[in-house]
Design an enzyme around this catalytic site. Sequence first.
Site, PDB file in Angstrom:
ATOM      1  N   HIS A 146     -39.962  10.911  18.918  1.00  0.00           N
ATOM      2  CA  HIS A 146     -39.602   9.586  19.414  1.00  0.00           C
ATOM      3  C   HIS A 146     -40.856   8.784  19.765  1.00  0.00           C
ATOM      4  CE1 HIS A 146     -37.767   7.048  22.843  1.00  0.00           C
ATOM      5  NE2 HIS A 146     -37.318   6.539  21.704  1.00  0.00           N
ATOM      6  N   HIS A 171     -43.102  -1.068  20.755  1.00  0.00           N
ATOM      7  CA  HIS A 171     -41.723  -0.922  21.224  1.00  0.00           C
ATOM      8  C   HIS A 171     -41.199  -2.171  21.920  1.00  0.00           C
ATOM      9  CE1 HIS A 171     -38.453   0.235  23.970  1.00  0.00           C
ATOM     10  NE2 HIS A 171     -38.118   1.085  23.009  1.00  0.00           N
TER      11      HIS A 171
END
Length: 339
Positions: A49, A96
Site C-alpha cells: 500500500h 496521495h
Amino acid sequence: MRRSIFASLALVLAAMTTPVAAEGGRTREILERLENANRWRDHVMIVAHRGGWKEDGAIRWAENSRAGVRHAIALGVEMVELDVRASKDGEYVVMHDDGLDRTTSCRGEVKQRTLAELKTCRLVIEGTGQATGEVVPTLAEMLALTRGDVLVNIDNKLGPDHIAGMIAVARGLGMADEVIVKENVWSAERLAAIRAAVGAAGPDTRFMPIIADDAVEDPRFIETATAAFAADIVEMVAWRGERRQLSENAGPLFGARARAVAVRGDWHLWVNTYPIVNLPSGFVARGRGDELAVQAGFPEEVYGYWAERGATVIQTDEPKAAIEWLESNGYRIPYGLTN
C-alpha cells in the site's frame, strides 16, 4: 508449424522493436499467476500500500517513495500501489493527498504547482518530519523503477477521464501490461461510464473494479462487472461499519456465492488490511487488519482468515509481516519453481 521466411522475418523485426520490459523478468511470472486465478488459488499475492512505507507498525519510508518501492520489491511483493494526481501543467505525479503539507516539505495543493515547482518539494517521512533526499516523483519515473520486477496498481485520484492518460504513460514505456488501474463500481450507470473510459484508454488497458459491501451485495452484479472488463482481479472492500467485535462473517463479498462467481470468472479476490487514520482498526477488512496482525500479534486472524475465505490478493501496510507469515504457513508458492 513451419513458418514462411516472411513470417520469420516479421517475428525478428517485432522482437527488435519490443521494449525490454516485455521480454521477461519477474513480472512475466506474476502476470501468469494474475491471469490464471483458478490455477493459483493456493498462492496469496501481496500488494504494498502507498508503495510500501510501513514496517512493524511504524512509518519507515516516505509514502509513494522510491525507497519504499525498492524495499517492497526486495521483500518479494507482487504489486505496489501508487496514488496518482496531476500537476498544474498536466503532468502525472505520484502523491496521495491533494495537498503537499503532510508528505512533503512544501505547502499548498498539488494541482496549483507546475512539475518544475513540485520537483523542489522533498518527500517527508510522516511522523518524524524527516525530509528525505527524494522529491515528488512523476508516474513515468516510478514506472521505470518497477519495470520487470513488480506490477503497479494505480489508485487514480483524478477520476475516470484520466485513465487513458495514465495508461498512455505506461504504454510509452512499454509497460501497459504491468499496470492495473482501478475505479469504484456500484451501479449499472457507473459501470457503463467506467466501461466507456476504459474503452477509450485502449484494448491493452488492465482494469480492476473496486466493489464495496456497503453498496453491493448481489454476486450477480459482481459477475456482470467483472465480465464487462474481462477483469483478472477485483478489489473487495469489506467495511467494518459499527461492528465492535470480530466476527466470523466476512460479508457478502467473501461468501460462498461470491467465491463461486470468482471461480467461474477465473479472477482473484482482493482484500485490504491496511488501517485508515482516525478510524477503527481493520475498517476496510471487517475488523481484521494489520494492527491485529502485527501490533496485537495475531497474523493468523488476519492474513490466514482472509486466505481461508478466498482472498488471493492482500493489500497491506505490512508486506514483510504478511509475506513471512503466509510463506511459513503454506499460503505462498515460490517463483521460479513452476512453469
